[in-house]
Design a protein around this motif. Structure first.
Motif, PDB file in Angstrom:
ATOM      1  N   GLY A 179      -4.946  16.053  -8.531  1.00 17.56           N
ATOM      2  CA  GLY A 179      -6.105  15.486  -8.651  1.00 17.56           C
ATOM      3  C   GLY A 179      -6.268  14.033  -8.229  1.00 17.56           C
ATOM      4  N   PHE A 180      -7.083  13.309  -8.057  1.00 17.38           N
ATOM      5  CA  PHE A 180      -7.248  12.024  -7.643  1.00 17.38           C
ATOM      6  C   PHE A 180      -6.722  11.081  -8.535  1.00 17.38           C
ATOM      7  CE2 PHE A 180     -11.431  12.938  -9.919  1.00 17.38           C
ATOM      8  CZ  PHE A 180     -11.292  11.842 -10.946  1.00 17.38           C
ATOM      9  N   ASP A 181      -6.567  11.401  -9.935  1.00 17.72           N
ATOM     10  CA  ASP A 181      -5.835  10.624 -10.837  1.00 17.72           C
ATOM     11  C   ASP A 181      -4.270  10.808 -11.069  1.00 17.72           C
ATOM     12  OD1 ASP A 181      -6.371  12.876 -12.037  1.00 17.72           O
ATOM     13  OD2 ASP A 181      -7.128  11.960 -13.801  1.00 17.72           O
ATOM     14  N   ASN A 182      -3.913  11.664 -10.170  1.00 17.59           N
ATOM     15  CA  ASN A 182      -2.346  12.169 -10.291  1.00 17.59           C
ATOM     16  C   ASN A 182      -1.631  11.388  -9.038  1.00 17.59           C
ATOM     17  OD1 ASN A 182       0.136  13.422  -9.622  1.00 17.59           O
ATOM     18  ND2 ASN A 182      -0.634  15.711 -10.442  1.00 17.59           N
ATOM     19  N   ALA A 183      -0.801  10.601  -9.490  1.00 11.07           N
ATOM     20  CA  ALA A 183      -0.314   9.608  -8.508  1.00 11.07           C
ATOM     21  C   ALA A 183       0.987   9.902  -7.892  1.00 11.07           C
ATOM     22  CB  ALA A 183      -0.417   8.251  -9.102  1.00 11.07           C
ATOM     23  N   LEU A 184       1.287  11.168  -7.884  1.00 11.65           N
ATOM     24  CA  LEU A 184       2.648  11.670  -7.274  1.00 11.65           C
ATOM     25  C   LEU A 184       2.733  11.472  -5.930  1.00 11.65           C
ATOM     26  CD1 LEU A 184       3.257  14.810  -9.591  1.00 11.65           C
ATOM     27  CD2 LEU A 184       4.319  12.523  -9.667  1.00 11.65           C
ATOM     28  N   GLU A 185       3.804  11.666  -5.235  1.00 16.08           N
ATOM     29  CA  GLU A 185       4.180  11.618  -3.904  1.00 16.08           C
ATOM     30  C   GLU A 185       3.791  10.701  -2.910  1.00 16.08           C
ATOM     31  OE1 GLU A 185       3.224  15.846  -3.209  1.00 16.08           O
ATOM     32  OE2 GLU A 185       5.240  16.435  -3.985  1.00 16.08           O
ATOM     33  N   TYR A 186       3.000   9.462  -3.414  1.00 14.61           N
ATOM     34  CA  TYR A 186       2.703   8.509  -2.542  1.00 14.61           C
ATOM     35  C   TYR A 186       3.951   7.881  -1.648  1.00 14.61           C
ATOM     36  CZ  TYR A 186      -2.290   8.118  -4.035  1.00 14.61           C
ATOM     37  OH  TYR A 186      -3.634   8.380  -4.088  1.00 14.61           O
ATOM     38  N   HIS A 187       3.616   7.345  -0.617  1.00 15.55           N
ATOM     39  CA  HIS A 187       4.931   6.761   0.119  1.00 15.55           C
ATOM     40  C   HIS A 187       4.463   5.491   0.320  1.00 15.55           C
ATOM     41  CE1 HIS A 187       6.583  10.839   0.956  1.00 15.55           C
ATOM     42  NE2 HIS A 187       5.319  11.316   1.308  1.00 15.55           N
ATOM     43  N   ILE A 188       5.249   4.542  -0.083  1.00 20.51           N
ATOM     44  CA  ILE A 188       5.175   3.001   0.064  1.00 20.51           C
ATOM     45  C   ILE A 188       5.372   2.244   1.354  1.00 20.51           C
ATOM     46  CG2 ILE A 188       5.794   0.710  -0.825  1.00 20.51           C
ATOM     47  CD1 ILE A 188       6.524   2.168  -3.668  1.00 20.51           C
ATOM     48  N   VAL A 189       4.428   1.610   1.848  1.00 20.04           N
ATOM     49  CA  VAL A 189       4.444   0.853   3.072  1.00 20.04           C
ATOM     50  C   VAL A 189       4.752  -0.579   2.552  1.00 20.04           C
ATOM     51  CG1 VAL A 189       3.640   0.269   5.132  1.00 20.04           C
ATOM     52  CG2 VAL A 189       2.869   2.598   4.218  1.00 20.04           C
ATOM     53  N   HIS A 190       5.714  -1.068   2.944  1.00 21.22           N
ATOM     54  CA  HIS A 190       6.106  -2.431   2.409  1.00 21.22           C
ATOM     55  C   HIS A 190       5.859  -3.386   3.470  1.00 21.22           C
ATOM     56  CE1 HIS A 190       8.369  -1.185  -1.186  1.00 21.22           C
ATOM     57  NE2 HIS A 190       8.979  -0.370  -0.437  1.00 21.22           N
ATOM     58  N   VAL A 195       0.919  -1.297   0.181  1.00 21.91           N
ATOM     59  CA  VAL A 195      -0.017  -0.020  -0.020  1.00 21.91           C
ATOM     60  C   VAL A 195       0.869   1.307   0.063  1.00 21.91           C
ATOM     61  CG1 VAL A 195      -1.655  -0.987   1.192  1.00 21.91           C
ATOM     62  CG2 VAL A 195      -0.085   0.022   2.462  1.00 21.91           C
ATOM     63  N   ALA A 196       0.202   2.398  -0.481  1.00 17.81           N
ATOM     64  CA  ALA A 196       0.878   3.627  -0.382  1.00 17.81           C
ATOM     65  C   ALA A 196       0.134   4.717  -0.129  1.00 17.81           C
ATOM     66  CB  ALA A 196       1.654   3.885  -1.860  1.00 17.81           C
ATOM     67  N   ILE A 197       0.677   5.707   0.578  1.00 17.79           N
ATOM     68  CA  ILE A 197      -0.306   6.665   1.422  1.00 17.79           C
ATOM     69  C   ILE A 197       0.267   8.053   1.108  1.00 17.79           C
ATOM     70  CG2 ILE A 197       0.630   6.493   3.633  1.00 17.79           C
ATOM     71  CD1 ILE A 197      -2.209   6.945   4.673  1.00 17.79           C
TER      72      ILE A 197
END
Length: 550
Positions: A294-305, A284-286
């Protein structure tokens, strides 16, 4: 009662065709009144020269198709022979000997007179060759036929082959009312599935089973809503701008290239699996929400491994008493199934230690949450149990008990609730188990969260692998209702599609795609199939290949 005629080459037919006829005979609104049975004269043998040319050009394809069928045949097999003698024993049988003119079959007037006298509403074509002439008009509402390709892109034959050859990730299928144009009739049902590139049979079998549902759906519409509804379908009046050549059975050189690619891909996969042990792991990435994205712009998500012995997928955010919680599918490799876990989200967007909150003796995933009358409920996917189950939070977020079973004996996945106009609406991927649950979207409605739930009259309301299966809660953006869904055309959970719901009531449903998130938002990502948000956070998931053993 609709009077149906079926055109057959024999009373022994394929299993998917038999299912259509059996369903019609079991229905309360239609009956197979007439069988139009093909009894062609013995064909004249071709010349030796023509036989040699045809054998050289076509033999490799036919050999491959037979070998592929024997290698990959599975149960239920759509091509398995079924004897229809008993179920059609009370139907009138009209034996015809059509005139063969090139690739087409023409009917003489005596045969047409017999068929017209049966006063048929619809003729379903399952046999014969290309139909020309008045046979197309002998039934009140035309002669209906299946085309196992998308007729906007592929016309001709063999069915569902050229999508593999041309590496098209989507394979279409249609039910059309025939006219004089080859595969260019009025389309009254169109569906899209993911192409299986490993085998012609494996690409065909689930699609044949899925198309076996089309005829009864449209006959039911014809009976209950009338011909004007069929004519009002968007596909019925679509512009025919097909500008490609007619496809034919691949010749020897084309088949050599096709088989070389199959062998090469199989060799690569075998070598890769032997030299490098890898396994799929969802994560998951938050991120914090921002008005600049926008909701369809997926920049700057931080991944949780996740830990190596499990994966995390299907994330859902929920706010309670000022705190944000993340519920997710917690899949344990050692158990070969998942349970539901929960972690609190800090104000900075980091996750605290996850805790197990719901475990059943069957697989659980997609923990959709909804609050109703001050009580929090969860609807985890429980397809393995054949149910859609509603759980109540006895002590939020850790203790849950079964409150109700909303649907039973159903192949439903990823049930998603939305409340609008005083009703509860449930979206779910649907399948009878013979085709992918990613292909079709079912919609149900009820006055109470506990039901009873009524299927929408247009079910499935979407029949497209690129945007059918739910991928999270519906939400409003700039006054528009947005439904997240999965694009499973290239792989299960490959990408996210966002569609604006333009009409949703008991009579109609429609949506239009308005955005998407492809897996390229982060490196080495192979899929993204769930989106959730609150006022403060957004979360998605992804999939990577990890070296080693889980």
């Amino acid at each position: 009662m609709l009077r149906i005629g079926v055109m057959l080459d024999s009373l022994t037919t394929s299993a998917w065709v038999a299912k259509i006829i059996e369903d019609i005979q079991a229905s309360e609104f239609a009956d197979v009144s007439v069988v139009i049975l093909n009894t062609p004269a013995v064909k004249q043998k071709p010349s030796l020269q023509k036989w040699v040319i045809d054998h050289w050009n076509l033999a490799l394809y036919h050999h491959y198709a037979r070998w592929d069928y024997q290698k990959y045949k599975t149960d239920p097999d759509a091509k398995a022979p079924r004897d229809l003698s008993m179920i059609l024993s009370e139907s009138q049988c009209i034996e015809v000997n059509p005139v063969r003119k090139g690739p087409a079959d023409l009917f003489d007037e005596d045969d047409l007179v017999q068929i017209r006298a049966a006063n048929l509403d619809v003729v379903l074509r399952f046999g014969f060759r290309i139909l020309r002439g008045e046979i197309l008009n002998v039934a009140r509402y035309g002669t209906w036929s299946f085309h196992h390709d998308d007729n906007l892109a592929y016309r001709g034959r063999p069915p569902l082959f050229w999508e593999i050859y041309e590496e098209n990730p989507v394979s279409g299928s249609v039910l059309q009312i025939l006219n004089e144009s080859l595969d260019g009739g009025h389309v009254i049902y169109r569906s899209y599935s993911a192409t299986d590139f490993t085998s012609l049979y494996r690409n065909r079998n689930p699609i044949y089973w899925k198309t076996a549902e089309f005829a009864l759906r449209r006959l039911r519409d014809l009976d209950s809503r009338g011909w004007s509804y069929i004519e009002s379908l968007a596909t019925y009046t679509e512009k025919d701008d097909y500008d490609r050549s007619i496809y034919r059975i691949p010749n020897t050189f084309q088949m050599m290239l096709f088989l070389w690619r199959l062998v090469l891909e199989s060799f690569r996969n075998n070598i890769s699996s032997r030299l490098t042990r890898r396994f799929e792991q969802w994560f998951v990435a938050i991120r914090k929400r921002s008005p600049n994205r926008g909701f369809d712009n997926a920049l700057e998500y931080h991944i949780v491994h996740p830990p190596m012995d499990r994966f995390y997928a299907d994330p859902f955010l929920f706010v309670r008493d000022g705190k944000t919680y993340l519920f997710f599918e917690d899949y344990r490799y050692s158990e070969s199934r998942a349970l539901i876990s929960c972690a609190e989200v800090s104000s900075e967007g980091t996750l605290m230690e996850p805790v197990e909150v719901l475990r059943r003796p069957y697989h659980l995933s997609y923990p959709f949450l909804v609050e109703h009358e001050g009580i929090i409920y969860m609807i985890p996917e429980s397809r393995q149990n054949g149910t859609v189950e509603l759980y109540r939070a006895d002590t939020f977020p850790t203790c849950w008990s079964l409150a109700a079973v909303l649907l039973r004996d159903v192949g439903a996945v990823d049930a998603t609730i939305h409340r609008a106009d005083g009703k509860f609406w449930m979206f779910a991927g649907l399948s009878n188990g013979r085709y992918s649950s990613c292909d079709e979207l079912g919609l149900f409605y009820a006055d109470s969260l506990f039901g009873p739930w009524t299927p929408h009259r247009n079910n499935p309301v979407v029949s497209d692998v690129r945007r059918a299966r739910p991928a999270g809660a519906l939400f409003y953006q700039d006054g528009k209702l947005i439904r997240p869904s999965q694009d499973c055309s290239k792989a299960y959970g490959y990408a996210l599609c966002f569609s604006e719901v333009t009409v949703m009531n008991e009579m109609e449903y429609s949506e239009i795609p308005v955005g998407r998130i492809d897996p390229e938002w982060t490196s080495n990502n192979l899929g993204t199939h769930t989106y959730s948000r609150t006022d403060d956070f957004e979360i998605i998931d992804g999939k990577s290949m990890i070296k080693g053993k889980p």
